[in-house]
Design a protein around this motif. Sequence first.
Motif, PDB file in Angstrom:
ATOM      1  N   GLY A   7      35.098  32.365  44.212  1.00 33.28           N
ATOM      2  CA  GLY A   7      35.450  32.041  45.578  1.00 33.28           C
ATOM      3  C   GLY A   7      36.911  32.330  45.868  1.00 33.28           C
ATOM      4  O   GLY A   7      37.683  32.722  44.980  1.00 33.28           O
ATOM      5  N   VAL A   8      37.303  32.097  47.106  1.00 31.26           N
ATOM      6  CA  VAL A   8      38.677  32.391  47.541  1.00 31.26           C
ATOM      7  C   VAL A   8      39.696  31.620  46.709  1.00 31.26           C
ATOM      8  O   VAL A   8      40.721  32.170  46.274  1.00 31.26           O
ATOM      9  CB  VAL A   8      38.834  32.048  49.037  1.00 31.26           C
ATOM     10  N   LEU A   9      39.434  30.346  46.452  1.00 32.76           N
ATOM     11  CA  LEU A   9      40.402  29.521  45.736  1.00 32.76           C
ATOM     12  C   LEU A   9      40.577  29.974  44.293  1.00 32.76           C
ATOM     13  O   LEU A   9      41.712  30.011  43.769  1.00 32.76           O
ATOM     14  CB  LEU A   9      39.966  28.052  45.786  1.00 32.76           C
ATOM     15  N   ALA A  10      39.495  30.308  43.638  1.00 34.22           N
ATOM     16  CA  ALA A  10      39.583  30.784  42.247  1.00 34.22           C
ATOM     17  C   ALA A  10      40.315  32.123  42.186  1.00 34.22           C
ATOM     18  O   ALA A  10      41.137  32.359  41.290  1.00 34.22           O
ATOM     19  CB  ALA A  10      38.187  30.905  41.647  1.00 34.22           C
ATOM     20  N   ARG A  11      40.059  33.011  43.130  1.00 36.00           N
ATOM     21  CA  ARG A  11      40.742  34.317  43.146  1.00 36.00           C
ATOM     22  C   ARG A  11      42.230  34.127  43.421  1.00 36.00           C
ATOM     23  O   ARG A  11      43.082  34.836  42.862  1.00 36.00           O
ATOM     24  CB  ARG A  11      40.119  35.226  44.209  1.00 36.00           C
ATOM     25  N   ALA A  12      42.559  33.156  44.274  1.00 34.74           N
ATOM     26  CA  ALA A  12      43.972  32.895  44.568  1.00 34.74           C
ATOM     27  C   ALA A  12      44.706  32.392  43.330  1.00 34.74           C
ATOM     28  O   ALA A  12      45.842  32.798  43.046  1.00 34.74           O
ATOM     29  CB  ALA A  12      44.083  31.876  45.704  1.00 34.74           C
ATOM     30  N   ALA A  13      44.055  31.498  42.574  1.00 36.95           N
ATOM     31  CA  ALA A  13      44.674  30.990  41.343  1.00 36.95           C
ATOM     32  C   ALA A  13      44.867  32.110  40.326  1.00 36.95           C
ATOM     33  O   ALA A  13      45.914  32.196  39.658  1.00 36.95           O
ATOM     34  CB  ALA A  13      43.815  29.872  40.760  1.00 36.95           C
ATOM     35  N   ASP A  14      43.877  32.986  40.187  1.00 39.82           N
ATOM     36  CA  ASP A  14      43.995  34.116  39.260  1.00 39.82           C
ATOM     37  C   ASP A  14      45.129  35.047  39.673  1.00 39.82           C
ATOM     38  O   ASP A  14      45.865  35.569  38.811  1.00 39.82           O
ATOM     39  CB  ASP A  14      42.676  34.896  39.203  1.00 39.82           C
ATOM     40  N   ALA A  15      45.269  35.259  40.984  1.00 42.62           N
ATOM     41  CA  ALA A  15      46.342  36.140  41.468  1.00 42.62           C
ATOM     42  C   ALA A  15      47.705  35.559  41.129  1.00 42.62           C
ATOM     43  O   ALA A  15      48.641  36.303  40.757  1.00 42.62           O
ATOM     44  CB  ALA A  15      46.202  36.331  42.977  1.00 42.62           C
ATOM     45  N   LEU A  16      47.855  34.235  41.220  1.00 41.96           N
ATOM     46  CA  LEU A  16      49.128  33.606  40.861  1.00 41.96           C
ATOM     47  C   LEU A  16      49.402  33.734  39.369  1.00 41.96           C
ATOM     48  O   LEU A  16      50.548  33.974  38.948  1.00 41.96           O
ATOM     49  CB  LEU A  16      49.109  32.122  41.264  1.00 41.96           C
ATOM     50  N   ARG A  17      48.379  33.580  38.549  1.00 43.17           N
ATOM     51  CA  ARG A  17      48.575  33.664  37.103  1.00 43.17           C
ATOM     52  C   ARG A  17      48.966  35.079  36.669  1.00 43.17           C
ATOM     53  O   ARG A  17      49.804  35.246  35.771  1.00 43.17           O
ATOM     54  CB  ARG A  17      47.305  33.220  36.379  1.00 43.17           C
ATOM     55  N   THR A  18      48.345  36.066  37.268  1.00 42.87           N
ATOM     56  CA  THR A  18      48.629  37.456  36.876  1.00 42.87           C
ATOM     57  C   THR A  18      49.866  38.009  37.562  1.00 42.87           C
ATOM     58  O   THR A  18      50.408  39.038  37.135  1.00 42.87           O
ATOM     59  CB  THR A  18      47.421  38.350  37.202  1.00 42.87           C
ATOM     60  N   GLY A  19      50.292  37.365  38.630  1.00 39.13           N
ATOM     61  CA  GLY A  19      51.446  37.867  39.364  1.00 39.13           C
ATOM     62  C   GLY A  19      51.133  39.088  40.205  1.00 39.13           C
ATOM     63  O   GLY A  19      52.056  39.806  40.626  1.00 39.13           O
ATOM     64  N   ASP A  20      49.857  39.328  40.450  1.00 41.88           N
ATOM     65  CA  ASP A  20      49.431  40.486  41.255  1.00 41.88           C
ATOM     66  C   ASP A  20      49.685  40.174  42.732  1.00 41.88           C
ATOM     67  O   ASP A  20      48.942  39.433  43.367  1.00 41.88           O
ATOM     68  CB  ASP A  20      47.949  40.762  40.998  1.00 41.88           C
TER      69      ASP A  20
END
Length: 299
Positions: free
Chosen positions: A194-207
């Motif tokens: 979902g949107v929230l999980a993708r947002a957290a992954d984006a923060l972790r990867t710095g993408d």
Amino acid sequence: MNRVTPSSQSQQVTAALQASLARLQATQDQISSGRRLGKPSDSPTDTATAMSLRSDHQRNEQLDRAIDDGSARLATADQALMQTDTLLLRVRQLLLAGSNDTNTAAERSAMAAELDQLRSSLLDVANTRYLGQPVFAGTQDTENAYDVSGAYLGNTSPVERRVTTGPDRVAVGITGPEAFGTLFADPAAAGGLGVLARAADALRTGDRTAMQQALTDVDAASDTVRTSQSIVGSRTSRLESVKTVGAAATTRMETQLSTVEGIDLAKALTDLSIQQSAYQAALSATAKVIQPSILDFLR
């Protein structure tokens, strides 16, 4: 030539006294109850009218209870949506902060951890209950609207209530997919995230590209939540309007019922006074007319 015997005279006088007493008791009953219809034979026509009015009144009371239930359910959903909007604002702030080059990988990781907690909080909000039932699960009999993975457990049929005498029913809730969209799960995304999980992954990867996309998705989700609030508000307004109309109808019914069943208290009190005086006078006259004979003393 007919002869009036003491026995027949006594029977006639007794019958007259009993009739007078019956009228007096009937008036007393009307005053004590406030109603002039004690039994159907008092006025068959008015009794039929009163029964019809009482039936309509009971139906209105039932509809009023349905309106109150629907309003409370909608108020619960509205409060949950307000909380969701507030939490999504914090998600947006984290994404904006994470997009800033001044933040280190460790700081973005901490932001992602906070976002994970926000996702859990949003899941709790999405599982808000009313009378033991999840308000966003539609008509599905389930413990929660969403499981911990973000999968929707409900259905797409909103809870409805019949709030008017017509055949139409009004939706008194909103379903999870309507309110939260793809916040928790998105079949079209990789891995169904979902949107929230993708947002957290984006923060972790710095993408940063992924963060910008997540920010766009969060804004779209916020718009969906606000649209849902508008829908809930419009349904609440309709229920309030129907309740106002129903209250006016109930007042009219109660007035009509009072007119049909009720008594004119002033008139009833006057009648009672007259009947009491007449009864006492009849007792006095009877005592003088019917004198005891020697046979009454020999019995």
